[in-house]
Design an enzyme around this catalytic site. Structure first.
Site, PDB file in Angstrom:
ATOM      1  N   LYS A  84      -2.165   8.627  -8.513  1.00 45.93           N
ATOM      2  CA  LYS A  84      -1.860   8.737  -7.081  1.00 45.93           C
ATOM      3  C   LYS A  84      -0.621   9.599  -6.921  1.00 45.93           C
ATOM      4  O   LYS A  84       0.332   9.463  -7.712  1.00 45.93           O
ATOM      5  CB  LYS A  84      -1.634   7.318  -6.560  1.00 45.93           C
ATOM      6  CG  LYS A  84      -1.423   7.204  -5.067  1.00 45.93           C
ATOM      7  CD  LYS A  84      -1.306   5.735  -4.684  1.00 45.93           C
ATOM      8  CE  LYS A  84      -1.239   5.549  -3.185  1.00 45.93           C
ATOM      9  NZ  LYS A  84      -1.177   4.132  -2.793  1.00 45.93           N
ATOM     10  N   SER A 126      -4.574   2.841   0.512  1.00 43.82           N
ATOM     11  CA  SER A 126      -4.193   4.236   0.538  1.00 43.82           C
ATOM     12  C   SER A 126      -4.505   4.982  -0.765  1.00 43.82           C
ATOM     13  O   SER A 126      -4.491   6.219  -0.761  1.00 43.82           O
ATOM     14  CB  SER A 126      -2.689   4.341   0.853  1.00 43.82           C
ATOM     15  OG  SER A 126      -1.917   3.744  -0.173  1.00 43.82           O
ATOM     16  N   SER A 179      -3.505  -1.382  -1.344  1.00 50.79           N
ATOM     17  CA  SER A 179      -3.874   0.021  -1.597  1.00 50.79           C
ATOM     18  C   SER A 179      -4.551   0.292  -2.932  1.00 50.79           C
ATOM     19  O   SER A 179      -5.116   1.368  -3.108  1.00 50.79           O
ATOM     20  CB  SER A 179      -2.653   0.918  -1.471  1.00 50.79           C
ATOM     21  OG  SER A 179      -2.455   1.209  -0.120  1.00 50.79           O
TER      22      SER A 179
HETATM   23  N1  GLN Z   1      -3.313  -0.504   4.350  1.00 48.53           N
HETATM   24  C1  GLN Z   1      -1.991  -0.775   3.943  1.00 48.53           C
HETATM   25  C2  GLN Z   1      -1.022  -0.113   4.896  1.00 48.53           C
HETATM   26  O1  GLN Z   1      -1.430   0.714   5.620  1.00 48.53           O
HETATM   27  C3  GLN Z   1      -1.838  -0.261   2.549  1.00 48.53           C
HETATM   28  C4  GLN Z   1      -0.448  -0.025   2.068  1.00 48.53           C
HETATM   29  C5  GLN Z   1      -0.344   0.125   0.588  1.00 48.53           C
HETATM   30  O2  GLN Z   1      -0.771  -0.758  -0.151  1.00 48.53           O
HETATM   31  N2  GLN Z   1       0.287   1.208   0.147  1.00 48.53           N
HETATM   32  O3  GLN Z   1       0.107  -0.450   4.933  1.00 48.53           O
END
Ligand code: GLN
Length: 488
Positions: free
Chosen positions: A79, A154, A178
């Protein structure tokens, strides 16, 4: 044999026996990227030359016979929020579009030492903010099972890449789902380790008290191999924990779960969950019971507050973390030096951050402002303690909890991106684990209308070995994790 589709375990055996080389394996992954990434768009940057060099070095190491690890010669992607020396690290944000770190994140240097081969950096929601990978400033990633669907977020690029054979594994980051959510949407295995289990040095922070780095793989065995390589205390991260790293695969050999106590939290099967998702997860629970596990219902009574407190603490900490991107110290600087500092600051951030990042910075700044701090941030921190206590009470009577990853399968591109609240609600089953301080493994457990469904195996703090062995027993007796999209 499709080399790009191998598990780490299988590829490592073939490398050691000399049946394949790391250069051939890496080239197969690079060819796969060239063939399918124009449609999927999982990678922001591909490091073809460096990858082949690293593969050549790995082959020399394999020929010498050491030092070898299960990851020696294995190509992977990360990532784009993990710092990589000499390779652009963007967080899928305009503000870091041309940022090239001068050092590796600890997890990257540990993988380098293990001999793994970095093929590239993967797309994500900008700074990790999103559940669909549509908030990338560059492009949206597509779900390899259905190109009109999101891969989840994400870490959407990482999950889509592993699912479609563009890397044998990936490293993602999980602040509130995420890793697990995109793993579930793309039909791969994803582990969110306990906070502190894996060092965060070199991770571009979203929420410093929630962020966990973890693997996305084809199965629990591979997740255990990667976790074993990246976990453990790092003097450069004072929040990393000194608890010894167990040999995770040594406890993962069984197909039976006799004596294992599993809890089904009633709050995770409440209204709103897609009946096909519920059906797949309940069928998996029955399967676990047939393997010998003792299953009982449990209650995590503060679950209904998880989304509110997660998004409150997230916006507060993220607004403070992102203050460093000001056009002076890092990244984009707009307009050039010499103009009024405030103007420069405003223009840089105005141009550099996307709409979701700006929304969260404003919400967080508000929640932290004098007069509101006690009412919002402080109260959220208190409820966070209640969430942790819910988990602690549950783990007095069970060894792990079984729950859906997401209330639905992968949704359509464009379906939720204009409705932030709907997007936040898709995180309902994953966000509690981060403020709750627990670990969680997402594994594929079925399909609904041709799209993968995922199940979470949630374990107590530092309980990775336990959730991985439950996942491994499930995968030893089912084949959902072996299905691949876009097979030739
Ligand atoms: N969907 C979560 C957010 O928008 C994911 C965040 C994450 O785990 N980086 O905050």
């Amino acid at each position: 044999m499709d080399l790009h589709a191998l598990t780490i375990r299988k590829a490592s055996a073939l490398l050691r026996s000399g049946e394949i080389t790391s250069v051939a394996l890496t080239q197969a992954v690079l060819d796969r990227i060239a063939a399918v990434d124009p449609a999927i768009k999982a990678y922001v940057t591909v490091c073809e030359d460096a990858a082949l060099q690293e593969a050549t070095a790995a082959d020399a190491r394999l020929q010498r016979g050491g030092p070898l690890t299960p990851l020696t010669g294995i190509p992977y992607g990360v990532k784009d929020c993990l710092s990589t020396t000499g390779v652009r690290t963007t967080c899928s944000s305009r503000i870091l579009e041309n940022y090239v770190p001068r050092y590796d994140a600890t997890v990257i240097s540990r993988l380098r030492e293990a001999g793994a081969v970095l093929v590239g950096k993967q797309n994500m929601d900008e700074f990790g903010m999103g559940s669909s990978c549509e908030n990338s400033a560059f492009f949206a990633t597509r779900n390899p099972w259905a190109f009109d669907r999101v891969p989840g977020g994400s870490s959407g690029g990482s999950a889509a890449a592993v699912a479609s054979g563009m890397g044998l594994f990936a490293l993602g980051e999980d602040t509130g789902g995420s890793i697990r959510m995109p793993a579930s949407f793309c039909g791969v295995t994803g582990l969110k380790p306990t906070y502190g289990r894996v060092p965060r040095y070199g991770l571009l922070a979203l929420v410093s008290s929630f962020d966990s780095i973890g693997p996305l793989t084809h199965d629990a065995w591979d997740a255990a191999l990667v976790l074993g390589a990246i976990a453990g205390r790092d003097p450069r991260d004072s929040t990393s924990v000194g608890v010894p790293v167990p040999g995770y695969t040594s406890t993962m050999t069984g197909e039976r779960l006799d004596g294992v106590r599993l809890g089904v939290p009633i709050e995770y099967f409440a209204k709103g969950i897609d009946p096909a998702v519920e059906c797949a997860v309940r069928t998996a629970i029955t399967h676990l019971e047939a393997l010998g596990a003792e299953v009982r219902e449990v209650s995590l009574p503060h679950t209904e507050h998880a989304i509110s407190i997660y998004y409150l603490i997230l916006t507060a900490e993220a607004s403070s973390n992102l203050a460093r991107f000001d056009g002076v110290r890092f990244g984009l600087s707009e307009p050039p030096e010499g103009v009024d500092i405030v103007e420069r600051y405003l223009k840089t951030r105005g141009k550099g951050f996307g709409p979701e990042v700006k929304r969260r910075i404003m919400l967080g700044t508000f929640a932290l402002s004098a007069g509101y701090y006690d009412a919002y941030y402080l109260r959220a921190q208190r409820v966070r303690t209640l969430l942790r206590q819910d988990f602690a009470h549950a783990f007095e009577v069970v060894d792990a909890l079984i729950a859906p990853v997401s209330p639905t399968c992968a949704f359509k591109i464009g379906e939720k991106v204009d409705d932030p609240l709907q997007m936040y609600l898709s995180d309902i089953h994953v966000v509690a684990a981060n403020p709750g301080g627990v670990c969680s493994l997402a594994v594929p457990c079925g399909f609904a209308e041709g799209l993968p469904v995922g199940m979470q195996i949630i374990g107590p703090p530092m309980g990775e070995a336990g959730v991985l062995s439950v996942g491994a027993a499930y995968q030893a007796t089912t084949d959902w994790h072996t299905r691949r999209p876009m097979a030739e």
